[in-house]
Write a protein that holds these residues in place. Sequence first.
Motif, short mmCIF file in Angstrom:
data_model
loop_
_atom_site.label_atom_id
_atom_site.label_comp_id
_atom_site.label_asym_id
_atom_site.label_seq_id
_atom_site.Cartn_x
_atom_site.Cartn_y
_atom_site.Cartn_z
N GLY A 96 -71.71 0.29 22.93
CA GLY A 96 -72.01 1.40 23.17
C GLY A 96 -71.07 2.46 22.67
N LEU A 98 -73.32 10.23 12.01
CA LEU A 98 -74.54 10.60 11.33
C LEU A 98 -74.66 12.08 11.71
N GLN A 99 -74.39 12.36 13.18
CA GLN A 99 -74.83 13.90 13.53
C GLN A 99 -73.87 14.86 13.53
N ILE A 100 -72.62 14.33 13.50
CA ILE A 100 -71.60 15.54 13.49
C ILE A 100 -70.73 15.51 12.12
N VAL A 109 -69.68 1.49 19.43
CA VAL A 109 -69.82 1.36 18.24
C VAL A 109 -70.98 2.23 17.86
N PHE A 110 -72.03 2.45 18.84
CA PHE A 110 -73.41 3.35 18.48
C PHE A 110 -72.87 4.80 18.41
N LEU A 111 -71.92 4.86 19.75
CA LEU A 111 -71.53 6.28 19.77
C LEU A 111 -70.80 6.89 18.41
N ASP A 135 -71.70 14.03 8.99
CA ASP A 135 -72.39 14.06 7.81
C ASP A 135 -73.55 15.06 7.77
N LYS A 178 -71.05 5.58 15.35
CA LYS A 178 -72.04 5.70 14.22
C LYS A 178 -72.79 6.93 14.37
N LEU A 179 -73.11 7.17 15.77
CA LEU A 179 -73.96 8.56 16.03
C LEU A 179 -73.25 9.72 15.64
N ALA A 180 -72.02 9.86 15.84
CA ALA A 180 -70.93 10.93 15.51
C ALA A 180 -71.11 11.22 13.95
#
Lengths: 614, 449
Positions: free
Chosen positions: A19, A29-31, A21-23, A33, A25-27
């Motif tokens: 969980g 991508l979304q915040i 790791v996913f968060l 980059d 990676k999401l951060a």
Amino acid sequence: MNETGNKKWIFVGVFLFLGTVFLLKLAMLQIFDEDYKKYANMNAIRRVVQFPPRGYILDRNGELMVYNEVSYDLMVIPREAEELDTTEFCMLADMSKEEFVKGMSNIFDQVEKKRLSRSQPTPLIKQMAKENVATLEEKMYKYPGYFLQPRILRKYPKPVGAHILGYIGEADENLINSDSYYKPGDYVGKSGLEKSYEEVLRGVKGVKNLYVDNLNNPKGSYMDGQYDTTAVPGKNITCTIDLNLQEYGEQLMVNKKGGIVAIEPKTGEILAMVSSPTYDPNLLVGRGIRKNYPILLQDKNLPLFNRTNMDGYPPGSTFKLLNGLIGLQLGVITPETKYGCAGGFVAGGLRVGCHAHASPSDLRYSIQTSCNAYYCQVFRAIVQNEKKAEDGFNIWREYMLSFGIGSDFPDSDIPNTKTGLLPTAERYNKIYGKGGWKALTIISLAIGQGEMKVNVLQLANMTAMIANRGYFITPHLLKSIHENDTDRKVQFKKNQTKVDAKHFDPVIEGMECVVTGGTGRVTQIDTIRIGGKTGTAQNPHGKDHSVFIAFAPVNDPKIAIAVFVENSGFGATWAAPIASLMIEKYLRGKISRPDMEKRMFEGNLMNTVKPPVP
Amino acid sequence: MTDRSLKREARIDWLPVFLYLFIVVFGWFNVFAATRPDTDDFIFSMSTNYGRQAMWIGFSLVAALVIMLFDSKFFPAFAYPIYITGILLLAAVLVVGQEVAGSKSWFVITEAIKFQPSEFAKFATALGLAKYMGEKNFSFLSTSRYNRIETANPKSWVFLPLRLIGITSMEGAFALILFLVPAALILLENDTGSTMAFAALFLVFYREGVTGIILVAGIVMAALFLLNVVVDEIYLIIPVSAIGLLGALYLFFRRNIKPGLIVVILTAITVGFIFMSNYILDNLKPHQKTRVEVLMGVKKDLKGAGYNVNQSKIAIGSGGLAGKGFLNGTQTKYRFVPKQYTDFIFSAVGEEWGFLGAGLLIAAYVLLLCRIILRAEKQRSRFSRIYGYSVASILFAHFALNVGMAIGIMPTIGIPLPMVSYGGSSLFSFTILLFVFIKLDSNRNEILW
Ligand SMILES: [Zn+2]
């Protein structure tokens, strides 16, 4: 059992780890980059360029010379092009399967070689006529990745004025790199008025930002059109050309080499500018350019070359008028000054021949008979007016420049005008050494021969200057720009010469005599008072060039004209009748001498010519 | 309250129920966003994908309710018949199934009514394993010489791997067979996603006493396999051999001869595996190889294998912190992500709900998974515990592979996001899988046989 019971923490640990790791990676991508927002816009927003219609070009009487016709380019976006029913598609697009396959493999070849981006819309077929497109347009939705791009084609109701109007073509790499307005595939004026008034005619491109879906279907405007700009249509322009006169001039010059320039003296407006041989401007439209341009370029008669404003020819006897004017202004002669002529001018072992005529002659008579001896005397007097020949020559040269001789009319709107050749003192110093030359050394300038080149435009302008008795308006092609429902008149500079108005009367009287009883009798048109002057420019490559300048009516000049016919012998044979017919056509609208006209139309001087040396 | 009444009373753990409802409803909104036609005057219709999904949510809720009305004893009682049905369906689909995108894993009745027996097989195998391994006397370790695996054939080397992972009893070996038979049938379907999700059931064996060596070995081998894509095999072989041999030398020096020999053998096996993985890589089908290479960043193939993932990352990445808002995602609205409403549904979540929404969904999953494990450990009956672990393992595999793929850190394997992705048979199966555990958990103090 206790040991296995603890394994639950391993499971929980793995879940929490994943969980986290996913968060993370999401951060990322979304915040952190920002690029993905850009990519998303590249996906969903298409900039659709709105090409404004190019302005029309009208002649001075409001007659259409150039207008637009819409054609369509069939564009393909390589990345989005999907397999399609080629049989149906080719039938609709009115092309053969082979053409389609060849075109597509060519495009994908370019993509492969990285010369083309996958998402760059690229023309598969250029300039399809509107009729061919109608059925295809309805079916376009079936072919994702393909679309029709409207393009503007220039059309010419009458196939005349090619050199004046110029042509448009795709912007080349240099232009695209230096001017960010132009993108690959955009059209730009390449010559003539299309080039001079490119920014007026082209208008301003608009941009629409549209949402599109994965199939490139438009889905409404982006941000309610906040970032859109509307296309501003190009402005219509009215040029100074009289289309009928231009057409007539081109007809007269068929099968002849040379040029005609007619100017309205009061305004400097160019009424006709004929360069022969010419070409049909419809040849350099759209798809035709690629095929026809090389053919025209390789034609040994150089149809693409504008002979009216190039480096020019020796002006011949027409130049005598200017020498007479300078002589009068400097006071080295008066209208009554007489010089004898015994078959020519002889001085210091130098002889310039002349034909048989009564002697001695005054200024008027010297013009009427085009006496070489007279002008050798005048020129010598001008140069010798100062102690040093060089100073005398420089004064003479200043006068010439004020007549527009040796000028490329930098404030004019005629592109690529050359200066011709007006020699300088330095030039003679170089050849003969400083102080090593005198009037007699350069005596051929007296009769417009030798180291001297004047183009047809300069000749016509000089004629207008004489008609105006001492000034000229910079010759130009644009009359007005159509803006906000009115025509904005364009002003060009008035150029005052160094010769006073009073000195022009005897010269003009002489020119009238040329027409009424001199070398240019052939040009006489019943009641119209014409002032003219013949000339013959020696041509080392073949038969002499014939020149004629004229203006009319003498009391209220409406037209000043210069005609130059290459390799046609004496000025009176070809150039003078053509000038006369042009004047009659312009002033009267009809021709009273059909025989002469017929002879001119049918005259073929093309084969008497050795290949010209440009 | 007496001891007895406590045992009988059904106490539902509401947390997983709420998490389930949250995930299903939130999921449906995203399916709606990804399938809704882009017109203002659309009508809610049952013949659309989001309409059908809503219908399936209704069926699933009814099924969940029905399960809660069952007697808990039903599940252990019917575990074997259900297990055998699962095996038969898996066998049948190989014969009469329809091939969809290269894998023969669907019974297609009509275009709208499709059924994937591997979904059912997960549930069936979970029940079968729970029943068999939940027996009172079950143990992976032999307790007497009668149930030792070697009894079948005393000298067979076949049993060495079993010993290595900690299985020494006959029933332990049989439990493994119960797992391997459906696994083999699913493998034959040629559906990588289903196979990997099913393989996750092996985690239950680990919980029940099989050593973790095989899992660690599996992870090491996967890592070596993927590293092999990035670097030349020589850069893997040299450090592996060096470390192995130095370790062995050290052990020999300390006169630990036997462990030293084992290290030497393991090193040799690892090097052998590196060579083998190289061979496998060279012999992969081109599209499979590209997928692996794209994952490892060796190759950018934005048109082919990498395209879907790249579009998914663009949608997610453009969502930002708070997202573009429901029905406002341009990538979702204009369908830039292929298979978005099925395998790539997470990209719709990421785009429209942003980091906050996507993070919330991840948190909900992790919480659900942890809760199942912790509740499973509290079960008095081994049946319920094993079943609970099965549920968690399967959900975990789906969640990890699907979200990992959508954000580009796992290979592209077509596998649905449980309870979110569009698809009736998938939603229905996960609902049953989960609610059977919730039902069992509600009677956790009962001993079930
Ligand atoms: Zn003479």
